[in-house]
Design a protein around this motif. Structure first.
Motif, PDB file in Angstrom:
ATOM      1  N   ILE A 180       4.462 -19.432  -1.935  1.00  0.00           N
ATOM      2  CA  ILE A 180       4.768 -18.034  -1.671  1.00  0.00           C
ATOM      3  C   ILE A 180       3.583 -17.292  -1.048  1.00  0.00           C
ATOM      4  O   ILE A 180       3.667 -16.110  -0.732  1.00  0.00           O
ATOM      5  N   THR A 181       2.474 -17.991  -0.840  1.00  0.00           N
ATOM      6  CA  THR A 181       1.245 -17.333  -0.370  1.00  0.00           C
ATOM      7  C   THR A 181       1.403 -16.675   1.002  1.00  0.00           C
ATOM      8  O   THR A 181       0.795 -15.640   1.262  1.00  0.00           O
ATOM      9  N   HIS A 182       2.214 -17.256   1.879  1.00  0.00           N
ATOM     10  CA  HIS A 182       2.391 -16.671   3.212  1.00  0.00           C
ATOM     11  C   HIS A 182       3.174 -15.359   3.128  1.00  0.00           C
ATOM     12  O   HIS A 182       2.883 -14.410   3.870  1.00  0.00           O
ATOM     13  N   LEU A 183       4.151 -15.290   2.250  1.00  0.00           N
ATOM     14  CA  LEU A 183       4.883 -14.040   2.068  1.00  0.00           C
ATOM     15  C   LEU A 183       3.957 -12.966   1.510  1.00  0.00           C
ATOM     16  O   LEU A 183       3.974 -11.815   1.983  1.00  0.00           O
ATOM     17  N   GLU A 184       3.146 -13.323   0.540  1.00  0.00           N
ATOM     18  CA  GLU A 184       2.192 -12.366  -0.023  1.00  0.00           C
ATOM     19  C   GLU A 184       1.223 -11.876   1.051  1.00  0.00           C
ATOM     20  O   GLU A 184       0.926 -10.671   1.149  1.00  0.00           O
ATOM     21  N   ALA A 185       0.732 -12.805   1.874  1.00  0.00           N
ATOM     22  CA  ALA A 185      -0.210 -12.436   2.932  1.00  0.00           C
ATOM     23  C   ALA A 185       0.444 -11.507   3.953  1.00  0.00           C
ATOM     24  O   ALA A 185      -0.180 -10.548   4.422  1.00  0.00           O
ATOM     25  N   ALA A 186       1.692 -11.787   4.303  1.00  0.00           N
ATOM     26  CA  ALA A 186       2.392 -10.953   5.285  1.00  0.00           C
ATOM     27  C   ALA A 186       2.554  -9.529   4.771  1.00  0.00           C
ATOM     28  O   ALA A 186       2.314  -8.556   5.494  1.00  0.00           O
ATOM     29  N   LEU A 187       2.962  -9.392   3.515  1.00  0.00           N
ATOM     30  CA  LEU A 187       3.128  -8.061   2.935  1.00  0.00           C
ATOM     31  C   LEU A 187       1.793  -7.327   2.844  1.00  0.00           C
ATOM     32  O   LEU A 187       1.677  -6.158   3.232  1.00  0.00           O
ATOM     33  N   ASP A 188       0.787  -8.020   2.327  1.00  0.00           N
ATOM     34  CA  ASP A 188      -0.525  -7.377   2.146  1.00  0.00           C
ATOM     35  C   ASP A 188      -1.121  -6.956   3.485  1.00  0.00           C
ATOM     36  O   ASP A 188      -1.694  -5.861   3.601  1.00  0.00           O
ATOM     37  N   TRP A 189      -1.001  -7.813   4.488  1.00  0.00           N
ATOM     38  CA  TRP A 189      -1.602  -7.507   5.785  1.00  0.00           C
ATOM     39  C   TRP A 189      -0.927  -6.300   6.425  1.00  0.00           C
ATOM     40  O   TRP A 189      -1.597  -5.403   6.938  1.00  0.00           O
ATOM     41  N   HIS A 190       0.396  -6.252   6.392  1.00  0.00           N
ATOM     42  CA  HIS A 190       1.099  -5.156   7.047  1.00  0.00           C
ATOM     43  C   HIS A 190       0.901  -3.837   6.309  1.00  0.00           C
ATOM     44  O   HIS A 190       0.788  -2.778   6.958  1.00  0.00           O
ATOM     45  N   ILE A 191       0.846  -3.855   4.994  1.00  0.00           N
ATOM     46  CA  ILE A 191       0.571  -2.614   4.265  1.00  0.00           C
ATOM     47  C   ILE A 191      -0.853  -2.151   4.566  1.00  0.00           C
ATOM     48  O   ILE A 191      -1.104  -0.952   4.762  1.00  0.00           O
ATOM     49  N   ALA A 192      -1.788  -3.100   4.634  1.00  0.00           N
ATOM     50  CA  ALA A 192      -3.168  -2.742   4.976  1.00  0.00           C
ATOM     51  C   ALA A 192      -3.250  -2.160   6.376  1.00  0.00           C
ATOM     52  O   ALA A 192      -4.011  -1.210   6.624  1.00  0.00           O
ATOM     53  N   GLN A 193      -2.488  -2.702   7.316  1.00  0.00           N
ATOM     54  CA  GLN A 193      -2.481  -2.168   8.675  1.00  0.00           C
ATOM     55  C   GLN A 193      -1.957  -0.737   8.693  1.00  0.00           C
ATOM     56  O   GLN A 193      -2.493   0.125   9.406  1.00  0.00           O
ATOM     57  N   LEU A 194      -0.908  -0.485   7.932  1.00  0.00           N
ATOM     58  CA  LEU A 194      -0.389   0.876   7.858  1.00  0.00           C
ATOM     59  C   LEU A 194      -1.435   1.823   7.282  1.00  0.00           C
ATOM     60  O   LEU A 194      -1.658   2.918   7.806  1.00  0.00           O
ATOM     61  N   ARG A 195      -2.082   1.405   6.199  1.00  0.00           N
ATOM     62  CA  ARG A 195      -3.082   2.273   5.572  1.00  0.00           C
ATOM     63  C   ARG A 195      -4.242   2.563   6.526  1.00  0.00           C
ATOM     64  O   ARG A 195      -4.739   3.687   6.590  1.00  0.00           O
ATOM     65  N   SER A 196      -4.649   1.562   7.264  1.00  0.00           N
ATOM     66  CA  SER A 196      -5.781   1.757   8.172  1.00  0.00           C
ATOM     67  C   SER A 196      -5.430   2.728   9.286  1.00  0.00           C
ATOM     68  O   SER A 196      -6.303   3.424   9.816  1.00  0.00           O
ATOM     69  N   ALA A 197      -4.150   2.803   9.643  1.00  0.00           N
ATOM     70  CA  ALA A 197      -3.726   3.726  10.696  1.00  0.00           C
ATOM     71  C   ALA A 197      -3.901   5.179  10.283  1.00  0.00           C
ATOM     72  O   ALA A 197      -4.005   6.060  11.134  1.00  0.00           O
ATOM     73  N   GLY A 198      -3.930   5.420   8.971  1.00  0.00           N
ATOM     74  CA  GLY A 198      -4.070   6.791   8.510  1.00  0.00           C
ATOM     75  C   GLY A 198      -5.441   7.145   7.975  1.00  0.00           C
ATOM     76  O   GLY A 198      -5.662   8.270   7.508  1.00  0.00           O
ATOM     77  N   GLU A 199      -6.380   6.223   8.064  1.00  0.00           N
ATOM     78  CA  GLU A 199      -7.686   6.453   7.454  1.00  0.00           C
ATOM     79  C   GLU A 199      -8.488   7.566   8.125  1.00  0.00           C
ATOM     80  O   GLU A 199      -9.274   8.252   7.478  1.00  0.00           O
ATOM     81  N   ASP A 200      -8.311   7.757   9.414  1.00  0.00           N
ATOM     82  CA  ASP A 200      -9.120   8.737  10.138  1.00  0.00           C
ATOM     83  C   ASP A 200      -8.426  10.084  10.305  1.00  0.00           C
ATOM     84  O   ASP A 200      -8.908  10.947  11.038  1.00  0.00           O
ATOM     85  N   LEU A 201      -7.291  10.273   9.629  1.00  0.00           N
ATOM     86  CA  LEU A 201      -6.587  11.536   9.758  1.00  0.00           C
ATOM     87  C   LEU A 201      -7.370  12.641   9.057  1.00  0.00           C
ATOM     88  O   LEU A 201      -7.845  12.464   7.932  1.00  0.00           O
ATOM     89  N   PRO A 202      -7.501  13.808   9.674  1.00  0.00           N
ATOM     90  CA  PRO A 202      -8.171  14.928   9.004  1.00  0.00           C
ATOM     91  C   PRO A 202      -7.355  15.418   7.824  1.00  0.00           C
ATOM     92  O   PRO A 202      -6.139  15.574   7.919  1.00  0.00           O
ATOM     93  N   GLY A 203      -8.036  15.584   6.698  1.00  0.00           N
ATOM     94  CA  GLY A 203      -7.346  16.073   5.502  1.00  0.00           C
ATOM     95  C   GLY A 203      -6.321  15.103   4.965  1.00  0.00           C
ATOM     96  O   GLY A 203      -5.353  15.499   4.328  1.00  0.00           O
ATOM     97  N   ARG A 204      -6.519  13.793   5.242  1.00  0.00           N
ATOM     98  CA  ARG A 204      -5.538  12.809   4.795  1.00  0.00           C
ATOM     99  C   ARG A 204      -5.457  12.777   3.283  1.00  0.00           C
ATOM    100  O   ARG A 204      -6.425  13.075   2.574  1.00  0.00           O
ATOM    101  N   MET A 205      -4.284  12.377   2.782  1.00  0.00           N
ATOM    102  CA  MET A 205      -4.054  12.315   1.351  1.00  0.00           C
ATOM    103  C   MET A 205      -4.560  10.979   0.821  1.00  0.00           C
ATOM    104  O   MET A 205      -4.254   9.923   1.387  1.00  0.00           O
ATOM    105  N   VAL A 206      -5.312  11.011  -0.258  1.00  0.00           N
ATOM    106  CA  VAL A 206      -5.848   9.784  -0.854  1.00  0.00           C
ATOM    107  C   VAL A 206      -5.188   9.567  -2.207  1.00  0.00           C
ATOM    108  O   VAL A 206      -5.000  10.503  -2.962  1.00  0.00           O
ATOM    109  N   GLU A 207      -4.844   8.295  -2.493  1.00  0.00           N
ATOM    110  CA  GLU A 207      -4.227   7.985  -3.786  1.00  0.00           C
ATOM    111  C   GLU A 207      -5.128   7.046  -4.565  1.00  0.00           C
ATOM    112  O   GLU A 207      -5.795   6.210  -4.014  1.00  0.00           O
TER     113      GLU A 207
END
Length: 207
Positions: A180-207
Protein backbone atom coordinates in the motif's frame (compact mmCIF):
# COMPACT_ATOMS: atom_id res chain seq x y z
CA UNK A 1 -40.11 1.02 -18.91
CA UNK A 2 -38.36 0.90 -15.54
CA UNK A 3 -40.06 -1.38 -13.05
CA UNK A 4 -41.40 0.26 -9.88
CA UNK A 5 -40.92 -1.91 -6.81
CA UNK A 6 -42.82 -1.84 -3.57
CA UNK A 7 -40.92 -1.02 -0.38
CA UNK A 8 -40.80 -4.74 0.38
CA UNK A 9 -39.60 -5.46 -3.14
CA UNK A 10 -36.84 -2.85 -2.86
CA UNK A 11 -35.72 -4.38 0.44
CA UNK A 12 -35.65 -7.86 -1.08
CA UNK A 13 -33.68 -6.69 -4.10
CA UNK A 14 -31.20 -4.84 -1.86
CA UNK A 15 -30.76 -7.96 0.27
CA UNK A 16 -30.03 -10.05 -2.82
CA UNK A 17 -27.48 -7.51 -4.08
CA UNK A 18 -25.71 -7.35 -0.71
CA UNK A 19 -25.61 -11.13 -0.46
CA UNK A 20 -24.36 -11.45 -4.03
CA UNK A 21 -21.61 -8.94 -3.26
CA UNK A 22 -20.44 -11.12 -0.36
CA UNK A 23 -20.32 -14.22 -2.57
CA UNK A 24 -18.49 -12.38 -5.34
CA UNK A 25 -15.87 -11.07 -2.91
CA UNK A 26 -15.25 -14.59 -1.64
CA UNK A 27 -15.33 -16.52 -4.90
CA UNK A 28 -14.83 -14.00 -7.69
CA UNK A 29 -17.26 -13.25 -10.53
CA UNK A 30 -15.87 -15.80 -12.97
CA UNK A 31 -16.87 -18.82 -10.85
CA UNK A 32 -19.87 -17.43 -8.96
CA UNK A 33 -23.19 -18.77 -10.21
CA UNK A 34 -26.76 -17.66 -9.66
CA UNK A 35 -27.24 -20.82 -7.59
CA UNK A 36 -24.46 -19.61 -5.26
CA UNK A 37 -26.30 -16.32 -4.83
CA UNK A 38 -29.64 -18.06 -4.42
CA UNK A 39 -28.31 -20.28 -1.65
CA UNK A 40 -26.59 -17.41 0.16
CA UNK A 41 -29.63 -15.13 0.04
CA UNK A 42 -32.35 -17.75 0.52
CA UNK A 43 -34.18 -16.80 -2.66
CA UNK A 44 -35.72 -18.86 -5.40
CA UNK A 45 -34.68 -18.85 -9.04
CA UNK A 46 -37.96 -17.16 -9.99
CA UNK A 47 -37.25 -14.39 -7.45
CA UNK A 48 -33.78 -13.80 -8.88
CA UNK A 49 -35.12 -13.43 -12.39
CA UNK A 50 -37.99 -11.28 -11.15
CA UNK A 51 -35.55 -8.71 -9.80
CA UNK A 52 -32.82 -9.32 -12.39
CA UNK A 53 -34.53 -10.26 -15.69
CA UNK A 54 -31.19 -10.24 -17.51
CA UNK A 55 -29.81 -12.92 -15.23
CA UNK A 56 -26.21 -12.82 -14.06
CA UNK A 57 -25.26 -9.77 -16.15
CA UNK A 58 -28.03 -7.72 -14.54
CA UNK A 59 -27.01 -8.89 -11.10
CA UNK A 60 -23.33 -8.11 -11.71
CA UNK A 61 -24.21 -4.57 -12.76
CA UNK A 62 -26.33 -4.11 -9.64
CA UNK A 63 -23.47 -5.34 -7.47
CA UNK A 64 -21.05 -3.03 -9.32
CA UNK A 65 -23.30 -0.06 -8.46
CA UNK A 66 -23.49 -1.27 -4.86
CA UNK A 67 -19.73 -1.66 -4.54
CA UNK A 68 -19.18 1.69 -6.25
CA UNK A 69 -21.41 3.47 -3.74
CA UNK A 70 -19.48 1.82 -0.90
CA UNK A 71 -16.21 3.25 -2.20
CA UNK A 72 -17.53 6.75 -1.51
CA UNK A 73 -19.52 5.88 1.62
CA UNK A 74 -16.45 4.39 3.26
CA UNK A 75 -14.69 7.76 2.93
CA UNK A 76 -17.44 9.66 4.70
CA UNK A 77 -17.87 11.90 6.61
CA UNK A 78 -14.35 13.06 5.73
CA UNK A 79 -14.83 13.24 1.96
CA UNK A 80 -17.78 15.57 2.38
CA UNK A 81 -16.04 18.19 4.51
CA UNK A 82 -12.53 18.76 3.16
CA UNK A 83 -12.40 22.39 4.26
CA UNK A 84 -9.26 22.32 6.45
CA UNK A 85 -5.87 20.63 6.18
CA UNK A 86 -6.67 18.52 9.25
CA UNK A 87 -9.79 17.32 7.45
CA UNK A 88 -7.70 16.35 4.41
CA UNK A 89 -5.38 14.27 6.57
CA UNK A 90 -8.32 12.54 8.24
CA UNK A 91 -9.69 11.72 4.79
CA UNK A 92 -6.26 10.51 3.70
CA UNK A 93 -6.13 8.10 6.66
CA UNK A 94 -9.65 6.86 5.91
CA UNK A 95 -8.71 6.07 2.29
CA UNK A 96 -5.55 4.23 3.33
CA UNK A 97 -7.43 2.26 5.98
CA UNK A 98 -10.15 1.28 3.53
CA UNK A 99 -7.70 -0.16 1.04
CA UNK A 100 -5.49 -1.70 3.73
CA UNK A 101 -8.53 -3.58 5.05
CA UNK A 102 -9.48 -4.58 1.52
CA UNK A 103 -6.08 -6.13 0.88
CA UNK A 104 -4.87 -7.06 -2.58
CA UNK A 105 -8.36 -7.76 -3.89
CA UNK A 106 -10.75 -5.28 -5.47
CA UNK A 107 -14.37 -6.47 -5.80
CA UNK A 108 -15.22 -3.52 -8.02
CA UNK A 109 -12.23 -4.07 -10.29
CA UNK A 110 -12.89 -7.77 -10.71
CA UNK A 111 -16.52 -7.05 -11.54
CA UNK A 112 -15.53 -4.60 -14.25
CA UNK A 113 -13.13 -7.14 -15.68
CA UNK A 114 -15.88 -9.78 -15.74
CA UNK A 115 -18.59 -7.54 -17.20
CA UNK A 116 -16.30 -5.89 -19.70
CA UNK A 117 -15.30 -2.24 -19.71
CA UNK A 118 -16.89 -1.76 -23.12
CA UNK A 119 -20.31 -2.77 -21.79
CA UNK A 120 -22.37 0.44 -21.67
CA UNK A 121 -23.82 -0.34 -18.24
CA UNK A 122 -20.44 -1.11 -16.70
CA UNK A 123 -18.84 1.95 -18.25
CA UNK A 124 -21.66 4.13 -16.91
CA UNK A 125 -21.03 2.84 -13.39
CA UNK A 126 -17.31 3.64 -13.66
CA UNK A 127 -17.92 7.10 -15.13
CA UNK A 128 -20.46 8.01 -12.45
CA UNK A 129 -18.29 6.78 -9.57
CA UNK A 130 -15.19 8.64 -10.74
CA UNK A 131 -17.15 11.80 -11.53
CA UNK A 132 -18.70 11.88 -8.07
CA UNK A 133 -15.37 11.17 -6.39
CA UNK A 134 -13.59 13.88 -8.38
CA UNK A 135 -16.34 16.41 -7.63
CA UNK A 136 -16.00 15.73 -3.89
CA UNK A 137 -12.27 16.41 -4.17
CA UNK A 138 -12.87 19.54 -6.24
CA UNK A 139 -15.38 20.80 -3.67
CA UNK A 140 -12.77 20.32 -0.95
CA UNK A 141 -10.12 22.19 -2.93
CA UNK A 142 -12.56 25.04 -3.57
CA UNK A 143 -13.27 25.19 0.17
CA UNK A 144 -9.54 25.55 0.86
CA UNK A 145 -9.27 28.25 -1.79
CA UNK A 146 -12.32 30.14 -0.53
CA UNK A 147 -11.01 29.88 3.02
CA UNK A 148 -7.74 31.57 2.09
CA UNK A 149 -5.62 28.43 2.24
CA UNK A 150 -5.00 28.19 -1.52
CA UNK A 151 -4.45 30.87 -4.17
CA UNK A 152 -7.41 32.02 -6.26
CA UNK A 153 -5.48 31.03 -9.40
CA UNK A 154 -5.41 27.31 -8.61
CA UNK A 155 -6.99 25.11 -11.27
CA UNK A 156 -9.43 23.25 -9.04
CA UNK A 157 -10.63 20.68 -11.56
CA UNK A 158 -7.11 19.85 -12.74
CA UNK A 159 -5.89 19.41 -9.16
CA UNK A 160 -8.83 17.15 -8.32
CA UNK A 161 -8.34 15.08 -11.49
CA UNK A 162 -4.62 14.66 -10.81
CA UNK A 163 -5.26 13.56 -7.23
CA UNK A 164 -7.89 11.03 -8.28
CA UNK A 165 -5.59 9.65 -10.98
CA UNK A 166 -2.81 9.31 -8.40
CA UNK A 167 -5.12 7.41 -6.05
CA UNK A 168 -6.18 5.02 -8.77
CA UNK A 169 -2.55 4.47 -9.75
CA UNK A 170 -1.64 3.70 -6.16
CA UNK A 171 -4.55 1.28 -5.87
CA UNK A 172 -3.56 -0.47 -9.12
CA UNK A 173 -0.01 -1.00 -7.84
CA UNK A 174 -1.37 -2.26 -4.53
CA UNK A 175 -3.53 -4.82 -6.33
CA UNK A 176 -0.50 -6.00 -8.31
CA UNK A 177 2.00 -6.11 -5.44
CA UNK A 178 -0.01 -6.27 -2.23
CA UNK A 179 1.84 -3.17 -0.98
CA UNK A 180 0.00 0.00 0.00
CA UNK A 181 3.07 2.27 0.14
CA UNK A 182 2.50 3.73 -3.35
CA UNK A 183 -1.05 4.77 -2.47
CA UNK A 184 0.19 6.40 0.72
CA UNK A 185 2.94 8.20 -1.21
CA UNK A 186 0.48 9.44 -3.84
CA UNK A 187 -1.87 10.88 -1.23
CA UNK A 188 0.90 12.43 0.85
CA UNK A 189 2.64 13.98 -2.15
CA UNK A 190 -0.49 15.56 -3.61
CA UNK A 191 -1.67 16.96 -0.28
CA UNK A 192 1.83 18.37 0.26
CA UNK A 193 1.72 19.95 -3.20
CA UNK A 194 -1.58 21.60 -2.39
CA UNK A 195 -0.27 22.92 0.92
CA UNK A 196 2.86 24.31 -0.70
CA UNK A 197 0.72 26.23 -3.19
CA UNK A 198 -0.73 28.24 -0.34
CA UNK A 199 2.39 28.80 1.73
CA UNK A 200 3.23 32.23 0.30
CA UNK A 201 -0.28 33.67 0.51
CA UNK A 202 -0.48 36.89 2.54
CA UNK A 203 -2.40 36.37 5.75
CA UNK A 204 -2.75 32.66 5.00
CA UNK A 205 -4.54 30.50 7.54
CA UNK A 206 -2.32 28.13 9.52
CA UNK A 207 -3.58 24.97 11.23
Amino acid sequence: MERVLTRKGEATRARIVAGAAEVLRERGPSVTTLDDVRLRTGTSKSQLFHYFPGGKDDLLLAVARYEGSRVLEDQQPHLGCLDTWDAWYRWRDAVVERYRAQGDTCPLGSLYAQIGRSTPGARAVVVQLLAEWQEHLATGIRALRDGGRLPASIDVDQAAAALLAAIQGGVSIMLSTGRITHLEAALDWHIAQLRSAGEDLPGRMVE
